[in-house]
Design a protein around this motif. Structure first.
Motif, PDB file in Angstrom:
ATOM      1  N   GLU A 112       3.089  12.031  10.122  1.00  0.00           N
ATOM      2  CA  GLU A 112       4.400  11.759   9.542  1.00  0.00           C
ATOM      3  C   GLU A 112       5.037  10.505  10.153  1.00  0.00           C
ATOM      4  OE1 GLU A 112       4.931  15.083  12.646  1.00  0.00           O
ATOM      5  OE2 GLU A 112       3.468  14.493  11.099  1.00  0.00           O
ATOM      6  N   GLU A 115       3.247   7.569   8.528  1.00  0.00           N
ATOM      7  CA  GLU A 115       3.759   7.445   7.164  1.00  0.00           C
ATOM      8  C   GLU A 115       5.099   6.726   7.146  1.00  0.00           C
ATOM      9  OE1 GLU A 115       3.080   7.933   3.149  1.00  0.00           O
ATOM     10  OE2 GLU A 115       1.766   8.576   4.783  1.00  0.00           O
ATOM     11  N   ARG A 161      -1.491   1.367  -0.836  1.00  0.00           N
ATOM     12  CA  ARG A 161      -0.160   1.595  -0.258  1.00  0.00           C
ATOM     13  C   ARG A 161       0.763   0.406  -0.519  1.00  0.00           C
ATOM     14  NH1 ARG A 161       1.161   5.409   3.589  1.00  0.00           N
ATOM     15  NH2 ARG A 161      -0.473   6.819   4.346  1.00  0.00           N
TER      16      ARG A 161
END
Length: 304
Positions: A112, A115, A161
């Motif tokens: 996380e 990310e 991405r």
């Protein structure tokens, strides 16, 4: 023949500021970038490798350059598999990690957190992308990033991405581009529509990649690092302390002109960043390309 943009890697390093390349009146970040943009149509932002940019910084870059100016931006070290200083991470993420005291790799961090780094890094670049000033995000992978299925998948992850921003890829592991693997590597990048970054750099080191130029997309990128005898130095001015000769520049002008005949746009960045070597070589290289009849994009005559 496609268009060719020539520029330099960085416009603010200390040795350049001390060299006298900027006139006395270009004494602030705004006036220096404006002066640079009056000389070149392209620049590579390398500071973003060491510290992720803020959106406000990208807005200032956008606002201080002509409408057709182009920035290539180097990806943050954490995203390319390099060690990252804890101080370079966003402050609140450092707190989540308990203020780590050693260099971090992506594998060290909770998914996380990684990310969130991705999200913030790309969000900061949106002002450049939305204004049409972002050329490509440069992913320079380290020498411990060898060819293989997992690393190919990561290249595609980086490409996806970043969409709709585009990426380009530079390797520092020669196995990607040795004679046995070169064709497979270039075919993979071409099939994936990922521009390959051709390099000129000292040979004989673990990070050395042969000086191959290839068009694997409608954008091709060339980075000229020089041939310093102190390539392994931690001192930037020593590692990149090299001035290309006229003969070398003529050789590269021929190769780049040939590359430009196989793609739509070619970005050429001189990265021999010591004093004003990079600026001098880039300006002369652009002249030599023009002498060959190449479609060299000049700096904009207009302001921001």
């Amino acid at each position: 023949m496609g268009k060719i943009l020539v520029g330099t890697a960085s416009w603010t390093d200390r040795s350049l500021l001390a060299s006298g390349w900027y006139p006395p009146e270009a004494s602030t970040p705004e006036t220096r970038l404006g002066y640079y943009a009056s000389r070149f149509p392209l620049v590579e932002v390398d500071a973003t490798y060491y510290n992720p940019p803020s959106r406000r910084t990208a807005e200032l870059w956008r606002d201080r350059t002509p409408k057709d100016f182009t920035f290539n931006v180097k990806a943050f070290s954490l995203l390319t598999g390099h060690p990252t200083r804890p101080a370079a991470l966003y402050r609140d993420l450092r707190a989540v990690l308990g203020e780590p005291g050693r260099a971090l790799y992506r594998r060290d961090l909770p998914p996380e957190v990684v990310e969130e780094v991705w999200r913030r890094f790309l969000a900061a670049l949106e002002p450049l992308h939305e204004s049409g000033k972002l050329g490509a995000v440069l992913f320079q992978f380290p020498q411990w990033f060898p060819p293989g299925g997992a690393n190919r998948r990561y290249i595609l992850e980086c490409r996806d991405r970043c969409l709709p921003m585009r990426v380009c890829v530079e390797f520092r592991n020669a196995a990607w581009m040795d004679e046995a693997a070169r064709r497979d590597t270039l075919d993979f990048l071409a099939a994936s529509d990922v521009p390959y970054v051709g390099v000129d750099m000292p040979q004989g080191h673990p990070s050395s990649v042969p000086p191959v130029l290839a068009a694997t997309s409608d954008l091709a990128v060339v980075r000229l690092h020089g041939h310093s005898e102190k390539w392994t130095s931690r001192v930037i001015e020593e590692r990149f302390g090299y001035l290309y000769s006229e003969e070398e520049l003529r050789h590269w002008a021929g190769r780049i002109a040939d590359l430009a005949g196989r793609t739509v746009t070619t970005h050429v960045l001189t990265n021999n960043c010591c004093a004003d070597n990079s600026q001098r070589n880039a300006a002369r290289l652009a002249e030599l390309l023009e002498e060959r009849g190449a479609d060299v994009v000049g700096p904009s005559a207009g302001g921001p």
